[in-house]
Design an enzyme around this catalytic site. Structure first.
Site, PDB file in Angstrom:
ATOM      1  N   ARG A 225       7.955   4.050  -5.009  1.00 43.34           N
ATOM      2  CA  ARG A 225       8.160   3.052  -3.996  1.00 43.34           C
ATOM      3  C   ARG A 225       7.045   1.886  -4.076  1.00 43.34           C
ATOM      4  O   ARG A 225       7.394   0.741  -3.836  1.00 43.34           O
ATOM      5  CB  ARG A 225       8.073   3.628  -2.414  1.00 43.34           C
ATOM      6  CG  ARG A 225       8.308   2.561  -1.318  1.00 43.34           C
ATOM      7  CD  ARG A 225       8.240   3.507  -0.071  1.00 43.34           C
ATOM      8  NE  ARG A 225       6.983   4.143   0.287  1.00 43.34           N
ATOM      9  CZ  ARG A 225       6.500   4.900   1.552  1.00 43.34           C
ATOM     10  NH1 ARG A 225       7.670   5.061   2.329  1.00 43.34           N
ATOM     11  NH2 ARG A 225       5.421   5.311   1.574  1.00 43.34           N
TER      12      ARG A 225
ATOM     13  N   ARG B 104      -8.319 -20.651  -1.048  1.00 44.02           N
ATOM     14  CA  ARG B 104      -7.284 -20.314  -0.256  1.00 44.02           C
ATOM     15  C   ARG B 104      -6.024 -21.257  -0.769  1.00 44.02           C
ATOM     16  O   ARG B 104      -6.416 -22.562  -0.693  1.00 44.02           O
ATOM     17  CB  ARG B 104      -7.657 -20.462   1.121  1.00 44.02           C
ATOM     18  CG  ARG B 104      -6.418 -20.151   2.012  1.00 44.02           C
ATOM     19  CD  ARG B 104      -7.171 -20.013   3.642  1.00 44.02           C
ATOM     20  NE  ARG B 104      -6.016 -19.680   4.456  1.00 44.02           N
ATOM     21  CZ  ARG B 104      -5.154 -20.657   4.961  1.00 44.02           C
ATOM     22  NH1 ARG B 104      -5.171 -22.000   4.703  1.00 44.02           N
ATOM     23  NH2 ARG B 104      -4.411 -20.313   5.953  1.00 44.02           N
TER      24      ARG B 104
ATOM     25  N   LYS C  36       6.721  -1.960   1.714  1.00 42.29           N
ATOM     26  CA  LYS C  36       5.357  -1.230   2.429  1.00 42.29           C
ATOM     27  C   LYS C  36       4.196  -2.174   2.078  1.00 42.29           C
ATOM     28  O   LYS C  36       3.299  -2.025   1.394  1.00 42.29           O
ATOM     29  CB  LYS C  36       5.186   0.106   1.781  1.00 42.29           C
ATOM     30  CG  LYS C  36       4.145   0.960   2.870  1.00 42.29           C
ATOM     31  CD  LYS C  36       4.249   2.537   2.191  1.00 42.29           C
ATOM     32  CE  LYS C  36       3.360   3.200   3.182  1.00 42.29           C
ATOM     33  NZ  LYS C  36       3.689   3.402   4.419  1.00 42.29           N
TER      34      LYS C  36
ATOM     35  N   GLU D 253      12.412   2.247  14.130  1.00 40.07           N
ATOM     36  CA  GLU D 253      11.480   3.384  13.697  1.00 40.07           C
ATOM     37  C   GLU D 253      10.451   3.290  14.575  1.00 40.07           C
ATOM     38  O   GLU D 253       9.966   2.699  15.448  1.00 40.07           O
ATOM     39  CB  GLU D 253      11.106   3.191  12.165  1.00 40.07           C
ATOM     40  CG  GLU D 253      10.480   1.941  11.798  1.00 40.07           C
ATOM     41  CD  GLU D 253      10.377   1.425  10.261  1.00 40.07           C
ATOM     42  OE1 GLU D 253      10.303   2.688   9.697  1.00 40.07           O
ATOM     43  OE2 GLU D 253      10.301   0.398  10.072  1.00 40.07           O
TER      44      GLU D 253
ATOM     45  N   TYR E  92       0.819  -1.359   0.062  1.00 39.37           N
ATOM     46  CA  TYR E  92      -0.024  -0.006  -0.147  1.00 39.37           C
ATOM     47  C   TYR E  92       0.816   1.175  -0.029  1.00 39.37           C
ATOM     48  O   TYR E  92       2.130   1.092   0.391  1.00 39.37           O
ATOM     49  CB  TYR E  92      -0.973   0.083   1.190  1.00 39.37           C
ATOM     50  CG  TYR E  92      -0.360   0.408   2.579  1.00 39.37           C
ATOM     51  CD1 TYR E  92      -0.580   1.637   3.156  1.00 39.37           C
ATOM     52  CD2 TYR E  92       0.526  -0.454   3.207  1.00 39.37           C
ATOM     53  CE1 TYR E  92      -0.003   1.993   4.378  1.00 39.37           C
ATOM     54  CE2 TYR E  92       1.030  -0.191   4.378  1.00 39.37           C
ATOM     55  CZ  TYR E  92       1.113   0.957   5.007  1.00 39.37           C
ATOM     56  OH  TYR E  92       1.386   1.316   6.386  1.00 39.37           O
TER      57      TYR E  92
END
Length: 286
Positions: free
Chosen positions: A51, A100, A150, A182, A32
């Protein structure tokens, strides 16, 4: 009612659906980006797009069909929803196979899922919290080791924010091998002797788009930047501290694990960087 984007369609949010077999829902198999909007324009969009592309490559995930149209989709959502200040959230997943399975679906048969929505945040730039600063606690970093990608694997950062809330703080800094990596959703910095210190880029931290811009502006303003790890003890002895992210820009930190920094108020470096970032970002917004 808010209009959102799902796989090629602009829909009222109440009508938007994604399959229960979507890989993000079952496996957290998605990435995302969050782009800020100021004055109805997108901040650092090119950085976020670059990114996003890197995240897709790192996970061997196909680009969605509308990848080249992402700028126009962002702009259309901002227009339709009348966003002056706020955020545009974008998520790409590996798609929804017929059932799945741990094995990746064949990208030739299963299209990626692409979802975008806006969040209106009036006062985002003039957030009063920036004038008083935030308090953070330290927690152990228990995330996987590819934090540079990310992904939507945000359970532990979410748990970290709840740990902070229960402790009466605003956020948490994560610590690994004795050093700060972070924040839960932001990059972390301290200021000591006119030097801005922040952890260097690696797989250990997210390569923040706001981080890159703020450090560039700092260097252009003749501020000294030192990229290296630091400890909580060192941070508690710092002159200042702050965080950066797309939704907070530059946010001063005034207390770490109960220890006030200086007189417990935001320092001049963080304040100046916030001013520069907002000014320059507005000029470059698209």
């Amino acid at each position: 009612m808010r209009t959102v984007y799902v796989n090629g369609e602009y829909l009222p949010e109440a009508e938007a659906t994604v399959s229960i077999f979507d890989r993000a829902f079952l496996m957290a198999d998605g990435v995302y980006e969050v782009t800020s909007v100021l004055d109805g324009k997108l901040i650092d969009f090119d950085g976020h797009l670059a990114r996003l592309e890197r995240s897709l490559v790192e996970l061997d995930m196909a680009k969605p069909a509308a990848f080249d149209d992402l700028l126009s989709i962002h702009r259309e959502l901002v227009r339709i929803n009348g966003i002056e200040e706020g955020l545009v959230y974008l998520q790409v997943t590996r798609g929804a196979a017929a059932d799945r399975d741990f094995v990746f679906p064949d990208p030739k048969q299963v299209e990626p899922t692409l979802v975008l929505f806006t969040q209106s945040k009036p006062g985002l730039a003039d957030n009063p919290v920036a004038k008083k600063g935030i308090r953070v606690i330290s927690i152990e970093d228990q995330r996987w080791t590819r934090r540079d990608i990310k992904t939507v694997q945000l359970l532990y950062p979410s748990m970290g924010k709840m740990m902070a809330k229960r402790a009466g703080a605003d956020d948490a800094w994560m610590v690994e091998d004795g050093h700060v990596t972070e924040g839960t959703s932001n990059n972390a910095y301290i200021v000591k002797g006119n030097r801005i210190i922040t952890r260097q880029l690696s797989n250990d931290i997210l390569h923040g788009i706001t981080r890159a811009a703020v450090l560039r502006f700092a260097r252009e303003a003749q501020m000294k930047v030192e990229e290296r790890p630091f400890t909580i003890a060192e941070a508690q002895q710092a002159d200042e501290a702050f965080i950066t992210s797309a939704s907070t820009f530059v946010m001063p930190v005034v207390e770490i694990d109960g220890t006030k920094l200086g007189d417990g108020t935001p320092g001049p470096v963080a304040g100046r960087l916030r001013e520069i970032y907002l000014d320059e970002s507005r000029k470059a917004a698209i």
